[in-house]
Design a protein around this motif. Structure first.
Motif, PDB file in Angstrom:
ATOM      1  N   ALA A   1      11.000   8.369 -36.234  1.00  0.00           N
ATOM      2  CA  ALA A   1      10.609   9.607 -36.911  1.00  0.00           C
ATOM      3  C   ALA A   1      11.756  10.167 -37.739  1.00  0.00           C
ATOM      4  O   ALA A   1      12.940  10.038 -37.372  1.00  0.00           O
TER       5      ALA A   1
ATOM      6  N   ILE B   1      14.449  12.692 -36.200  1.00  0.00           N
ATOM      7  CA  ILE B   1      15.276  12.288 -35.054  1.00  0.00           C
ATOM      8  C   ILE B   1      16.758  12.307 -35.444  1.00  0.00           C
ATOM      9  O   ILE B   1      17.137  11.828 -36.509  1.00  0.00           O
TER      10      ILE B   1
ATOM     11  N   ALA C   1      20.317   9.799 -30.461  1.00  0.00           N
ATOM     12  CA  ALA C   1      19.406   8.770 -29.936  1.00  0.00           C
ATOM     13  C   ALA C   1      20.197   7.549 -29.459  1.00  0.00           C
ATOM     14  O   ALA C   1      19.902   6.976 -28.404  1.00  0.00           O
TER      15      ALA C   1
ATOM     16  N   ARG D   1      10.338   5.163 -27.045  1.00  0.00           N
ATOM     17  CA  ARG D   1       9.125   5.962 -26.881  1.00  0.00           C
ATOM     18  C   ARG D   1       9.275   7.364 -27.491  1.00  0.00           C
ATOM     19  O   ARG D   1       8.334   7.918 -28.055  1.00  0.00           O
ATOM     20  N   GLY D   2      10.476   7.921 -27.343  1.00  0.00           N
ATOM     21  CA  GLY D   2      10.712   9.270 -27.872  1.00  0.00           C
ATOM     22  C   GLY D   2      11.062   9.298 -29.347  1.00  0.00           C
ATOM     23  O   GLY D   2      11.153  10.376 -29.945  1.00  0.00           O
ATOM     24  N   LEU D   3      11.282   8.137 -29.950  1.00  0.00           N
ATOM     25  CA  LEU D   3      11.741   8.105 -31.338  1.00  0.00           C
ATOM     26  C   LEU D   3      10.609   7.896 -32.334  1.00  0.00           C
ATOM     27  O   LEU D   3      10.765   8.154 -33.523  1.00  0.00           O
ATOM     28  N   ARG D   4       9.482   7.420 -31.840  1.00  0.00           N
ATOM     29  CA  ARG D   4       8.383   7.063 -32.759  1.00  0.00           C
ATOM     30  C   ARG D   4       7.848   8.289 -33.488  1.00  0.00           C
ATOM     31  O   ARG D   4       7.825   9.388 -32.958  1.00  0.00           O
ATOM     32  N   PRO D   5       7.394   8.055 -34.721  1.00  0.00           N
ATOM     33  CA  PRO D   5       6.783   9.171 -35.465  1.00  0.00           C
ATOM     34  C   PRO D   5       5.554   9.685 -34.713  1.00  0.00           C
ATOM     35  O   PRO D   5       4.848   8.903 -34.085  1.00  0.00           O
TER      36      PRO D   5
ATOM     37  N   ALA E   1      13.696   4.957 -24.379  1.00  0.00           N
ATOM     38  CA  ALA E   1      14.410   5.567 -25.502  1.00  0.00           C
ATOM     39  C   ALA E   1      13.544   5.497 -26.762  1.00  0.00           C
ATOM     40  O   ALA E   1      13.373   6.495 -27.469  1.00  0.00           O
TER      41      ALA E   1
END
Lengths: 208, 208
Positions: free
Chosen positions: A161, A164, A169, A202-206, A200
């Motif tokens: 995303a 981020i 990250a 999982r939280g970065l995806r748009p 890790a």
């Protein structure tokens, strides 16, 4: 610590005899420094000890380096500068690439001979601010940057995303690994590495 | 390191004179041990030095503790056992609760007098496996568990996805903080803490 699997590739370049002798001495000094610091720790490491183990005069070392810290940092970075330049693999599958590299790095840090010098330097750095600033600037920061670059590319490709903070990250990905290793808070298994990468990313995806 | 803001609350209980004298000596020994290890480091810390600074005989210390490591670990945990029992705040807003605690913890670790003894013990532990196992079991693991418990409650409440490995999630939250502090790889600002919490929680939410 450097979180990239380091390979020690030999140079194929031909050099004149004197320069080849120098290169052999340099390598002997690096090998001696890394072996010794792993055995006796940073505080008890001496230029004399390195010279004796490497089979060179201590003046040879003083001609090239001002301190034991300088020898050690060159010894560490000699093996990995090439890896840093190459960067992380980019097969288009970010999770697979991160798992490949971090699994190989876990194997290395589970190898006592490989990790002992890192541990000695990291522990000395925790207590010695000047040493740690150099250690971070020369070794940890370039290693971190390799991951930052890979994640930035993923961000440009829309896999990560836009809002981020890539730097934070990368710390969320690498620091749990470093901490388990340095403070012995947990095992560095492939299963741990895989969970770390999956959670890790999982939280970065748009967001949809 | 303990990632919970430690408060040193006094006990209001009345005790007989001899037990109060003992309690005063104990506290003086703890204060002396923490101050000294921050000043001279773990390797140069001695029972004699602690006794002298605390104004007690060294036999008093040996009567209660077998080693300097045992004194130090009791000194650290004396201040924080209460915090561990209390656990993290639970206002129902997980992000706000984590930011509150980690901001306060950042303030503490930016305070030299507070963090110097932790640093000395953590650095000594990196090199000394037995010390680090005790340090982790007595101090780091209970501190980590406080976060694991809070995240488990959030998982039961449906705020955190059921398939998240809560232990690894806590490491992703706390290790970047520890690493910035111990290896001096970055500043412990409130902005950093907030980004860390937001990005960590982003990956934990249930998928729609």
């Amino acid at each position: 610590m450097a979180h990239t699997s380091a390979s020690s590739a030999g140079s194929g370049a031909k050099a004149p005899d004197s320069s080849r002798r120098s290169e052999r001495s340099r390598q002997a000094i690096f090998d001696a420094a890394l072996a010794l610091v792993g055995e006796v720790g940073y505080d008890k490491l001496t230029i004399e000890g390195i010279a004796s183990r490497a089979g060179v005069g201590k003046q040879t070392i003083y001609r090239w380096w001002p301190s034991k810290a300088a020898v050690l940092l060159d010894a560490f970075t000699a093996g990995i500068d090439e890896d840093y330049e190459k960067g992380l693999p980019d097969t288009g599958d970010l999770a697979a690439d991160l798992k490949t590299v971090l699994r190989a790095t876990a194997d290395e840090f589970n190898d006592h001979a490989f990790q002992a010098p890192y541990r000695a330097l990291a522990a000395a750095g925790a207590n010695d601010e000047e040493l740690s600033r150099t250690f971070v600037a020369r070794l940890m920061e370039p290693g971190t940057q390799v991951y930052v670059n890979r994640l930035r590319r993923a961000q440009e490709a829309g896999e990560v995303a836009a809002d981020i903070d890539v730097r934070v990250a990368v710390e969320m990905l690498l620091s749990p690994f470093s901490q388990r290793w340095l403070m012995r808070t947990g095992e560095l298994t492939h299963a741990f590495v895989d969970t770390l990468v999956d959670q890790a990313l999982r939280g970065l995806r748009p967001r949809d």
